[in-house]
Design an enzyme around this catalytic site. Structure first.
Site, short mmCIF file in Angstrom:
data_model
loop_
_atom_site.label_atom_id
_atom_site.label_comp_id
_atom_site.label_asym_id
_atom_site.label_seq_id
_atom_site.Cartn_x
_atom_site.Cartn_y
_atom_site.Cartn_z
N LYS A 189 48.61 41.09 34.10
CA LYS A 189 47.26 41.34 33.59
C LYS A 189 47.32 42.29 32.40
O LYS A 189 48.02 43.30 32.44
CB LYS A 189 46.37 41.89 34.71
CG LYS A 189 46.81 43.23 35.27
CD LYS A 189 45.94 43.59 36.46
CE LYS A 189 46.21 44.96 37.04
NZ LYS A 189 45.97 46.09 36.16
N LYS A 245 42.78 46.53 33.02
CA LYS A 245 42.81 47.34 34.24
C LYS A 245 42.40 46.48 35.45
O LYS A 245 42.92 46.65 36.54
CB LYS A 245 41.89 48.55 34.10
CG LYS A 245 42.19 49.44 32.89
CD LYS A 245 43.60 49.95 32.88
CE LYS A 245 43.87 50.89 31.71
NZ LYS A 245 45.31 51.15 31.52
N GLU A 302 50.31 45.47 35.28
CA GLU A 302 49.62 45.68 34.00
C GLU A 302 50.67 45.69 32.89
O GLU A 302 51.72 46.34 33.03
CB GLU A 302 48.87 47.02 34.01
CG GLU A 302 48.16 47.28 32.67
CD GLU A 302 47.38 48.60 32.64
OE1 GLU A 302 47.17 49.21 33.71
OE2 GLU A 302 47.00 49.01 31.53
N ASP A 321 49.65 46.90 40.69
CA ASP A 321 50.44 47.66 39.69
C ASP A 321 51.45 48.66 40.25
O ASP A 321 51.60 49.78 39.70
CB ASP A 321 49.49 48.39 38.72
CG ASP A 321 48.60 47.44 37.95
OD1 ASP A 321 48.74 46.21 38.11
OD2 ASP A 321 47.74 47.93 37.19
N CYS A 323 42.91 51.07 38.05
CA CYS A 323 43.08 49.63 38.26
C CYS A 323 42.61 49.15 39.63
O CYS A 323 42.14 48.01 39.76
CB CYS A 323 44.52 49.22 37.97
SG CYS A 323 44.90 49.35 36.21
C1 C5J Z 1 46.50 51.51 36.51
C2 C5J Z 1 46.29 52.88 34.54
N1 C5J Z 1 47.28 50.61 37.06
N2 C5J Z 1 46.02 53.98 35.23
N3 C5J Z 1 46.60 51.72 35.17
O1 C5J Z 1 45.73 52.17 37.19
O2 C5J Z 1 46.30 52.90 33.33
#
Ligand code: C5J
Length: 236
Positions: A135, A138, A78, A30, A168
């Site tokens: 995705k 998470k 994400e 991400d 994530c």
């Molecule tokens: C990730 C989040 N990528 N913190 N997403 O950690 O919502």
């Protein structure tokens, strides 16, 4: 080249681990504008996005080494479909962000596939041949083809980095661990909006003899890759 020449020992906690680059994938979680830049999802939640910048240079160094070594590289993002059909109501309606998932923001609709904010930052942009996993959750295994992609390549070990450490990255490591993967998290290649969560997120992984995996860092990977180069050169 003999198979054994792919193998290197990586300095890690709770202890060193032998890795075979041919069965190892670099999994970058991400590193999207929505988390890294002002105006994205991360900032709408009230976070200081500058906290994440420290992970970029270590990931870039490992990504370069992975590309040179021919290691499998996987990037994740994400995000959700434009009609939000893959976004649970409980996720969209949670908390009191300044903008919700799907709302228009300065980088397009928040956390929506195809929008500028959903894309990976230029410094780590995927090149041809690298896999990009979209995705909705998470974890990178949930509702994606990641498991099948790794299986097809015979991967048993994951070098995991990205953001955020406790969300994530941690969720993906737990998913990967339960699926039998040896997960090695690169401490300086991960970051959190909350430095204390970063520290605890790493501690949780390596505690109890490595209950979810190992914690290493970018320098250890670069060292292991360079030693392998020497080994390969001297064996010719
Ligand atoms: C990730 C989040 N990528 N913190 N997403 O950690 O919502």
């Amino acid at each position: 080249m003999e198979d054994s020449l792919h193998i290197a020992t990586l300095t890690a906690e709770p202890g060193p681990i032998d890795v075979d680059w041919a069965t190892t994938a670099l999994l970058i979680i991400d590193m999207q504008r929505d988390f890294m830049e002002p105006g994205g999802f991360g900032e709408t939640l009230g976070n200081d996005v500058s906290q994440l910048a420290r992970a970029v240079a270590p990931i870039a160094a490992v990504l370069k080494a992975a590309r040179e070594t021919g290691m499998m590289v996987v990037h994740t993002r994400e995000g959700h479909l434009p009609d939000l059909s893959d976004a649970p109501k409980a996720k969209v309606e949670r908390g009191a962000p300044s903008l919700r998932i799907g709302d228009p923001g300065p980088m397009g609709r928040i956390l929506i596939r195809g929008e500028a904010g959903h894309d990976i930052i230029p410094a780590l942009y995927p090149v041809e041949g690298e896999i990009v996993i979209d995705k909705p959750g998470k974890g990178a295994f949930y509702a994606t083809t990641l498991g099948a992609d790794l299986k097809m390549r015979g991967i048993d070990t994951l070098l995991v980095c990205g953001v955020t450490t406790e969300v994530c990255v941690n969720t993906t490591v737990r998913e990967g661990n339960d699926r039998g993967y040896r997960c090695i998290v690169l401490a300086d290649g991960c970051a959190s909006y909350f430095p204390e969560f970063h520290e605890m997120g790493l501690k949780m992984i390596k505690a109890q003899g490595g209950i979810f995996g190992w914690v290493s860092n970018s320098a250890a990977v670069l060292e292991a890759v360079s030693k392998q180069d020497v080994l390969e050169t001297s064996s010719i």
